[in-house]
Design a protein around this motif. Structure first.
Motif, mmCIF file in Angstrom:
data_model
loop_
_atom_site.group_PDB
_atom_site.id
_atom_site.type_symbol
_atom_site.label_atom_id
_atom_site.label_comp_id
_atom_site.label_asym_id
_atom_site.label_seq_id
_atom_site.Cartn_x
_atom_site.Cartn_y
_atom_site.Cartn_z
ATOM 1 N N ALA A 87 -31.040 -32.425 -82.188
ATOM 2 C CA ALA A 87 -31.718 -31.324 -82.874
ATOM 3 C C ALA A 87 -32.959 -31.790 -83.628
ATOM 4 N N ASN A 88 -32.926 -33.021 -84.132
ATOM 5 C CA ASN A 88 -34.023 -33.636 -84.883
ATOM 6 C C ASN A 88 -34.567 -32.730 -85.992
ATOM 7 N N PRO A 89 -33.711 -32.231 -86.877
ATOM 8 C CA PRO A 89 -34.192 -31.347 -87.945
ATOM 9 C C PRO A 89 -34.865 -32.091 -89.096
ATOM 10 N N PHE A 90 -34.553 -33.391 -89.230
ATOM 11 C CA PHE A 90 -35.037 -34.210 -90.345
ATOM 12 C C PHE A 90 -35.410 -35.556 -89.729
ATOM 13 N N PRO A 91 -36.684 -35.728 -89.324
ATOM 14 C CA PRO A 91 -37.068 -36.920 -88.545
ATOM 15 C C PRO A 91 -36.661 -38.257 -89.159
ATOM 16 N N LEU A 92 -36.741 -38.396 -90.474
ATOM 17 C CA LEU A 92 -36.324 -39.655 -91.094
ATOM 18 C C LEU A 92 -34.828 -39.884 -90.904
ATOM 19 N N LEU A 93 -34.022 -38.833 -91.046
ATOM 20 C CA LEU A 93 -32.585 -38.955 -90.816
ATOM 21 C C LEU A 93 -32.310 -39.272 -89.350
ATOM 22 N N THR A 94 -33.044 -38.619 -88.449
ATOM 23 C CA THR A 94 -32.874 -38.883 -87.019
ATOM 24 C C THR A 94 -33.130 -40.344 -86.697
ATOM 25 N N LYS A 95 -34.241 -40.871 -87.197
ATOM 26 C CA LYS A 95 -34.595 -42.271 -86.913
ATOM 27 C C LYS A 95 -33.546 -43.217 -87.490
ATOM 28 N N THR A 96 -33.119 -42.970 -88.694
ATOM 29 C CA THR A 96 -32.125 -43.841 -89.332
ATOM 30 C C THR A 96 -30.782 -43.750 -88.624
ATOM 31 N N SER A 97 -30.334 -42.533 -88.324
ATOM 32 C CA SER A 97 -29.028 -42.330 -87.692
ATOM 33 C C SER A 97 -28.982 -42.850 -86.269
ATOM 34 N N SER A 98 -30.118 -42.796 -85.574
ATOM 35 C CA SER A 98 -30.145 -43.189 -84.158
ATOM 36 C C SER A 98 -29.919 -44.677 -83.949
ATOM 37 N N GLU A 99 -29.919 -45.451 -85.037
ATOM 38 C CA GLU A 99 -29.708 -46.892 -84.921
ATOM 39 C C GLU A 99 -28.381 -47.328 -85.520
ATOM 40 N N ILE A 100 -27.537 -46.361 -85.866
ATOM 41 C CA ILE A 100 -26.194 -46.684 -86.346
ATOM 42 C C ILE A 100 -25.275 -46.855 -85.138
ATOM 43 N N ALA A 101 -24.583 -47.978 -85.068
ATOM 44 C CA ALA A 101 -23.617 -48.253 -83.984
ATOM 45 C C ALA A 101 -24.280 -48.098 -82.612
ATOM 46 N N ASP A 102 -23.503 -47.650 -81.611
ATOM 47 C CA ASP A 102 -24.065 -47.455 -80.273
ATOM 48 C C ASP A 102 -23.984 -45.978 -79.897
ATOM 49 N N HIS A 103 -24.525 -45.642 -78.713
ATOM 50 C CA HIS A 103 -24.621 -44.242 -78.318
ATOM 51 C C HIS A 103 -23.257 -43.569 -78.255
ATOM 52 N N THR A 104 -22.273 -44.261 -77.722
ATOM 53 C CA THR A 104 -20.931 -43.682 -77.611
ATOM 54 C C THR A 104 -20.343 -43.393 -78.982
ATOM 55 N N ALA A 105 -20.454 -44.348 -79.891
ATOM 56 C CA ALA A 105 -19.901 -44.164 -81.233
ATOM 57 C C ALA A 105 -20.622 -43.055 -81.989
ATOM 58 N N ARG A 106 -21.943 -42.935 -81.798
ATOM 59 C CA ARG A 106 -22.695 -41.907 -82.517
ATOM 60 C C ARG A 106 -22.262 -40.490 -82.115
ATOM 61 N N GLY A 107 -21.669 -40.359 -80.951
ATOM 62 C CA GLY A 107 -21.149 -39.057 -80.551
ATOM 63 C C GLY A 107 -19.925 -38.654 -81.343
ATOM 64 N N LYS A 108 -19.291 -39.593 -82.020
ATOM 65 C CA LYS A 108 -18.085 -39.325 -82.812
ATOM 66 C C LYS A 108 -18.336 -39.442 -84.310
ATOM 67 N N ILE A 109 -19.200 -40.378 -84.701
ATOM 68 C CA ILE A 109 -19.490 -40.568 -86.129
ATOM 69 C C ILE A 109 -20.229 -39.344 -86.659
ATOM 70 N N THR A 110 -19.785 -38.806 -87.778
ATOM 71 C CA THR A 110 -20.451 -37.662 -88.385
ATOM 72 C C THR A 110 -21.290 -38.109 -89.584
ATOM 73 N N VAL A 111 -22.217 -37.233 -89.966
ATOM 74 C CA VAL A 111 -23.055 -37.530 -91.131
ATOM 75 C C VAL A 111 -22.180 -37.734 -92.366
ATOM 76 N N GLY A 112 -21.260 -36.798 -92.605
ATOM 77 C CA GLY A 112 -20.391 -36.913 -93.767
ATOM 78 C C GLY A 112 -19.434 -38.082 -93.680
#
Length: 279
Positions: A87-112
């Motif tokens: 969705a990329n609603p907050f580009p800084l959050l998108t950039k930071t979040s996109s480098e947490i863990a790997d692609h598979t894990a990011r599908g499960k990890i939530t912001v909260g």
């Protein structure tokens, strides 16, 4: 496979989740709110996390919101990091979040889940610290709205039976110039040596860091040093390094001395990118 059994619940409303937690606690159980599950699996396997009952809050509508409400972007806490990327609603959050863990894990990890997790990096909180975001919490005492700086001190200060529902960020921060850099000592998807995020608002640079200390932080003293006028960029960086919180991590990811060396260069990168400074 987890070395313990637990009861699983999936409430459909905020009130149901809160009431369920209270009921289970009164029954002598140890309930846990669950929004991603990766941390429970990771830490549960090595006996660092345990729950008698898991309350999965991903089915609650308020937690999946992505919307503009007046001048505020509202994000639900159970949005996955992949949801944020797409969705990329907050580009800084998108950039930071996109480098947490790997692609598979990011599908499960939530912001909260990342912000409230036991693993101390909690990188998803950095953009919200920079943006003076507000958080919506709910618990036995009802709904509470607060600025993140009032309820986040090294970790989100939640009362028993309370959980994060939403985060609201003013539009001007969402649209501000930013930079986000992650440095690793090993592997492309391992834990960070240092993650640093910065944005420029009202002619001043704000900076938040994860991986330097055993908690993520934003330091006003550090920012004052980096924004100081009338001195060279090198002096601004050197001053910022003297007012960091302690302790500085010294672990398998990197020594304290190496982390400070990396941070010094990251400060230089930020000044060049957001201030046009030649250091």
């Amino acid at each position: 496979m987890l070395p313990f059994d637990f009861d699983y619940y999936r409430p459909q409303s905020l009130s149901e989740a809160v009431e369920l937690y209270q009921y289970l606690a009164q029954q002598g159980k140890k309930p846990m709110f669950f929004s991603g599950g990766t941390e429970l699996i990771t830490l549960g396997r090595i006996d660092l996390a345990h729950a008698d009952a898991v309350i999965d809050i991903k089915g609650i509508a308020e937690g999946r919101v992505i919307e503009m409400d007046g001048d505020y972007l509202v994000l639900g806490s159970t949005l996955s990091l992949t949801n944020i990327e797409e969705a990329n609603p907050f580009p800084l959050l998108t950039k930071t979040s996109s480098e947490i863990a790997d692609h598979t894990a990011r599908g499960k990890i939530t912001v909260g889940g990342n912000i409230c997790g036991q693993i101390f990096y909690r990188e998803a909180v950095l953009p919200f610290l920079l943006a003076d975001s507000q958080v919506v919490l709910i618990g036995p005492k009802g709904v509470k709205t607060a600025f993140i700086h009032d309820v986040f001190n090294k970790e989100l200060q939640l009362e028993k039976g309370e959980f994060l529902v939403q985060l609201a960020t003013e539009r001007r921060f969402v649209e501000a110039p930013f930079i986000s850099i992650k440095r690793r000592q090993q592997w492309d998807t391992g834990y960070p040596l240092i993650t640093i995020t910065a944005l420029k608002i009202d002619r001043e640079i704000r900076v938040a860091i994860s991986g330097l200390c055993p908690f993520p932080f934003r330091s006003r003293e550090m920012e004052e040093a980096l924004n100081r006028q009338g001195v060279t960029g090198e002096e601004r960086v050197e001053r910022a390094l003297t007012v960091l919180p302690r302790p500085i991590l010294n672990d398998i990811e990197g020594s304290a001395e190496y982390r400070l060396f990396v941070l010094k260069n990251l400060f230089i990168d930020i000044l060049r990118a957001l201030d046009g400074m030649t250091v």
